[in-house]
Design a protein around this motif. Structure first.
Motif, short mmCIF file in Angstrom:
data_model
loop_
_atom_site.label_atom_id
_atom_site.label_comp_id
_atom_site.label_asym_id
_atom_site.label_seq_id
_atom_site.Cartn_x
_atom_site.Cartn_y
_atom_site.Cartn_z
N GLN A 70 -3.07 9.33 16.80
CA GLN A 70 -2.46 9.97 15.63
C GLN A 70 -1.06 10.47 15.95
N ALA A 71 -0.87 10.98 17.17
CA ALA A 71 0.46 11.44 17.58
C ALA A 71 1.45 10.27 17.59
N ASP A 74 2.25 9.43 13.95
CA ASP A 74 3.13 10.43 13.35
C ASP A 74 4.57 10.24 13.82
N TYR A 77 6.02 7.18 12.08
CA TYR A 77 6.34 7.43 10.68
C TYR A 77 7.59 8.30 10.53
N ASN A 78 7.71 9.32 11.36
CA ASN A 78 8.89 10.18 11.30
C ASN A 78 10.15 9.40 11.61
N GLY A 140 -5.87 6.19 12.62
CA GLY A 140 -4.50 6.61 12.40
C GLY A 140 -3.53 5.49 12.07
N LEU A 144 -0.67 4.73 8.91
CA LEU A 144 0.72 4.40 9.24
C LEU A 144 1.15 3.13 8.51
N LYS A 147 1.85 3.91 4.92
CA LYS A 147 3.09 4.68 4.77
C LYS A 147 4.31 3.80 4.96
#
Length: 247
Positions: A70-71, A74, A77-78, A140, A144, A147
């Motif tokens: 998940q990290a 994230d 995505y950022n 996760g 992603l 997104k």
């Protein structure tokens, strides 16, 4: 019924691993071994050390693996949110590996006679697993993927799976919610004997040579061979995988 059976199977494995010691051999630091694997300091290994089999099993089936993936998702995505839309109209592409990046082989590796990579790879047995087309999604990564699509990225899968698995792979992906993509690139017979790193580099180069004039922005894989070489993208993101090594 298949999903229910898989749930009970994994629940049994989790219970077994939770009852096992993280470090059966106190003189062998499995956390340091896994760190060496993930940072690509440990290379060319063929099996998980026996001292670390239960540790790897506990990690892969526990909360920490899901948190780590998940990290990665994230962070990816950022980064993707900050990428501007191309002024030259070239499509922005995001590349995903398939096995253990998008589709999880964990139910296969959790089998006692496979032991989370603690036994030599059995290509015949693994081929039977792939043909079933019942891999779950890697936690996760599906989110992603969705997104990135909302950000108008073109999704390209570059997999070391054989072309003969196109139908079963396509069905497996779509059943999980990976419904659309720009390309699903699978290994042809002409690619036989080519290392994963060279093969994936070749496919990325071929992608960029196409008339669409793609721009590779991001790249997610579970092996370093997915993420090194030419044209890997502006940023690469590695999903953890201490169960096997592919050069």
């Amino acid at each position: 019924m298949k999903v229910l059976s898989l749930f009970f199977f994994l629940a049994t494995i989790i219970a077994t691993c939770q009852g096992a010691s993280h470090h059966p051999n106190p003189s062998f630091d499995c956390l340091s071994w896994r760190l060496a694997v993930e940072t690509n300091n440990k290379r060319g290994w063929s099996v998980v050390p026996q001292a670390c089999v239960s540790y790897v099993g506990h990690y892969m089936l526990g909360r920490q693996y899901r948190k780590d993936v998940q990290a990665v998702a994230d962070l990816a995505y950022n980064f993707a949110k900050a990428v501007p839309l191309p002024l030259d109209l070239r499509p922005n592409v995001w590349i995903f590996d398939v096995a253990d990046t998008v589709l999880s082989n964990l139910p296969y590796y959790a089998q006692p006679d496979v032991a989370f990579g603690g036994t030599p790879f059995n290509s015949t047995k693994f081929a039977i697993w792939e043909q079933k087309g019942i891999s779950p999604a890697v936690h996760g990564i599906l989110d992603l993927y969705k997104k990135l699509q909302s950000l108008r990225f073109k999704i390209v899968f570059i997999s070391g799976r054989s072309e003969s698995l196109r139908e079963v792979t396509t069905k497996n992906l779509k059943n999980l919610g990976f419904t659309t993509w720009e390309k699903l690139i699978l290994k042809q017979t002409s690619d036989a004997g080519t290392s994963s790193q060279i093969y994936k580099e070749k496919k990325r180069n071929e992608l960029l040579a196409q008339p669409q004039r793609y721009r590779i922005v991001g790249n997610v894989g579970d092996q370093w061979s997915d993420l090194v070489g030419e044209n890997v993208g502006l940023r690469t993101f590695k999903v953890p995988n201490p169960m096997y090594y592919i050069s």
